[in-house]
Write an enzyme that holds these catalytic residues in place. Structure first.
Site, PDB file in Angstrom:
ATOM      1  N   ASP A  14      -2.922   2.427  -5.620  1.00  0.00           N
ATOM      2  CA  ASP A  14      -1.988   2.716  -5.050  1.00  0.00           C
ATOM      3  C   ASP A  14      -1.679   1.328  -3.939  1.00  0.00           C
ATOM      4  O   ASP A  14      -1.279   1.262  -2.916  1.00  0.00           O
ATOM      5  CB  ASP A  14      -2.044   3.844  -4.175  1.00  0.00           C
ATOM      6  CG  ASP A  14      -3.231   3.965  -3.050  1.00  0.00           C
ATOM      7  OD1 ASP A  14      -4.398   3.217  -3.421  1.00  0.00           O
ATOM      8  OD2 ASP A  14      -3.377   4.678  -2.132  1.00  0.00           O
ATOM      9  N   GLU A  15      -2.633   0.325  -4.236  1.00  0.00           N
ATOM     10  CA  GLU A  15      -2.308  -0.974  -3.312  1.00  0.00           C
ATOM     11  C   GLU A  15      -2.865  -2.118  -4.049  1.00  0.00           C
ATOM     12  O   GLU A  15      -3.584  -2.120  -5.045  1.00  0.00           O
ATOM     13  CB  GLU A  15      -3.407  -0.854  -2.056  1.00  0.00           C
ATOM     14  CG  GLU A  15      -4.794  -0.598  -2.290  1.00  0.00           C
ATOM     15  CD  GLU A  15      -5.506  -0.796  -0.965  1.00  0.00           C
ATOM     16  OE1 GLU A  15      -5.386  -1.640  -0.117  1.00  0.00           O
ATOM     17  OE2 GLU A  15      -6.258   0.202  -0.910  1.00  0.00           O
ATOM     18  N   ASP A  42       0.942  -1.036  -0.041  1.00  0.00           N
ATOM     19  CA  ASP A  42       0.059  -0.006   0.026  1.00  0.00           C
ATOM     20  C   ASP A  42       0.891   1.297   0.014  1.00  0.00           C
ATOM     21  O   ASP A  42       1.738   1.390   1.047  1.00  0.00           O
ATOM     22  CB  ASP A  42      -0.868  -0.142   1.277  1.00  0.00           C
ATOM     23  CG  ASP A  42      -2.122   0.901   1.012  1.00  0.00           C
ATOM     24  OD1 ASP A  42      -2.200   1.666   0.097  1.00  0.00           O
ATOM     25  OD2 ASP A  42      -2.848   0.718   1.954  1.00  0.00           O
TER      26      ASP A  42
END
Length: 526
Positions: free
Chosen positions: A110-111, A16
């Site tokens: 983003d993860e 993350d």
């Protein structure tokens, strides 16, 4: 470590990025590196899309109304989102993960989850070493920090990465699972929302450990068989869900919440054209074609209306899609103004090869016409064809003047090739920013090569013929202050110019992140 821990057969990692949007802004605008930053819409209806850790100290967070966040952290720098830049960096992150494992499951920009085959049967120290190298590779490729969690399943890996933040690593071995999870609130589990949390609280259940200790029949009686069974398994650390790539999107959409309600149909048509263009960029990038166009309009009292149209022929033509969306908007938009406009493209399939027939827009809908006729410039009823032989939507005369779809012959600002920059598929919900100016879909400045924006707004990427790349810190009263800096330069100096200074032009946001290439003699050129 126990024998059970040494013999763990499965390791799932969850990476993350830390405060991704805000971290990107701090990286590419080094003056902001240690300052509180809020990314999102600055208007009265703006929402925080990202908050730096320096802003979170004051209680500001993602999904919060921007007005509330600014009251909590008045010293924060507020910037519009630059989705083109975030998407490009996200692609680099996913590329690093793809080099570490054959299958990556992105959760968002983003993860992502991964299950490296090399870790099957590894012990905790081996997993930690692997994750350390992975975080280092992401930082080397992007310049940004990332947190990694590792556990026996996706749920535990996700929890571990949250425990690792910011910029950390947490490996939860099987013999630690119960201890780690027991004290966490039930909301830490996937699938537990406010309703389920409230129901469990009535039974005195507030932690994962308490949920794990419940009788399964009691859980399913409260939450239903499917949800209750799954949550009870997760609470006990049983998570055999595979790491799998996400399926292809079923629709692609873009929408905007306006700072002030739109009341003129010309303004609505302009907004619809921008929304269609934003969705179309993703459509083209994905190599898809759309059969269905849907327009959604939300009034000031939050009443939502939608209109859709489907054709037997899938299309990738922007002018066609725009004309249909604008026609649908005329019946979808309520009297009294509209606060939100959205356009979605669905019925997606692979981009079709050249065919004998194509669909073009007319006043009666999509009309199949021979492609040869369009190429030859043969007049088609209801369709304007310019001398170059390109079919476009008809002009629609009315009290507000003729309407020509953006990108159609005779329109201004016809789009050219550029990097995708719009958020797609994002409904109006907490966590998605309202654009900073009415009708702007993605908060990104105009692409290089178009007329400079007048007036400038804070956060715009600009280029000066003498000082290079910079960003607008403030503008007004015919003046604009620009700080000239990028990731490569470190903190830069600010200069003030006349807003109409011809030496200032709009710039590509990616230029603030991409490091300059070395010259042949090994010296970095600036």
């Amino acid at each position: 470590m126990t024998e059970q821990g040494r013999q763990c057969g499965r390791w799932v990692l969850h990476l993350d990025m830390d405060a991704f949007f805000a971290s990107v802004e701090q990286l590419t605008r080094p003056t902001l590196a240690d300052r509180p930053v809020l990314v999102g819409g600055a208007g009265p209806r703006g929402v925080v899309a990202g908050a730096s850790y320096q802003a979170r100290v004051y209680g500001a967070r993602s999904a919060m109304p921007m007005t509330q966040a600014r009251r909590r952290c008045p010293q924060a720098v507020v910037l519009p989102p630059r989705f083109a830049l975030y998407k490009t960096i996200s692609e680099q992150v996913m590329a690093v993960l793809g080099e570490a494992a054959p299958i990556v499951e992105p959760v968002s920009l983003d993860e992502a989850f991964l299950e490296p085959p090399a870790l099957a049967g590894a012990d905790g120290s081996e997993v930690a070493a692997f994750a350390i190298a992975l975080r280092a590779a992401v930082r080397e490729r992007t310049g940004l920090p990332a947190s990694v969690g590792a556990g026996s399943g996706k749920q535990l890996a996700k929890i571990a990465s949250e425990l690792a933040k910011p910029d950390g690593l947490r490996v939860v071995t099987p013999d630690e699972e119960r201890e780690v999870m027991a004290a966490l609130p039930v909301r830490a589990l996937w699938g537990v929302g406010p309703v389920a949390e409230a129901g469990l609280r009535k039974l005195g259940v507030t932690t994962i450990g308490q949920l794990a200790a419940m009788d399964p029949r009691e859980v399913t009686g409260l939450l239903g068989v499917a949800v209750g069974t799954e949550l009870h398994r997760l609470a006990r650390g049983i998570d055999d869900r595979p790491v799998a790539p996400r399926g292809a999107a079923k629709q692609i959409s873009a929408e905007t919440t306006f700072e002030t309600d739109l009341t003129a149909m010309t303004a609505v048509h302009d907004a619809v054209a921008r929304m269609t263009e934003a969705a179309h960029r993703r459509l083209v990038v994905d190599g898809r074609a759309a059969r269905t166009v849907t327009v959604k309009a939300r009034s000031a009292d939050f009443t939502t209306a939608s209109r859709s149209e489907t054709t037997a022929v899938a299309s990738t033509d922007l002018a066609t899609l725009t004309a249909v969306a604008q026609r649908l908007a005329r019946s979808a938009v309520p009297d009294g103004g509209v606060r939100l406009i959205g356009v979605s493209l669905s019925g997606l399939g692979e981009s079709p090869p050249p065919a004998l027939f194509d669909a073009v827009a007319s006043s009666d809908g999509w009309v199949p016409v021979p492609v040869a006729d369009v190429d030859a410039g043969v007049p088609i009823p209801g369709v304007d064809v310019d001398p170059s032989g390109t079919a476009g939507p008809p002009a629609r005369p009315g009290p507000e003047g003729p309407l020509v779809a953006k990108g159609a012959p005779g329109s201004q600002g016809a789009p050219g090739p550029e990097r995708p920059r719009a958020a797609d598929g994002a409904p109006e919900r907490p966590g998605v920013p309202a654009p900073e100016r009415p009708g702007v879909a993605d908060g990104a400045p105009c692409s290089t090569g178009v007329e400079p924006r007048r007036p400038w707004r804070a956060g715009d990427d600009v280029r000066h013929s003498e000082h290079g790349h910079g960003w607008v810190q403030g503008a007004g009263h015919g003046r604009v202050t620009v700080r000239f800096e990028t990731r490569a330069t470190g903190p830069g100096v600010a200069h003030t110019f006349a807003a109409a200074d011809p030496a200032l032009t709009t710039a590509d946001p990616l230029d603030s992140w991409t490091l300059p290439a070395p010259s042949p003699d090994g010296v970095v050129e600036t």
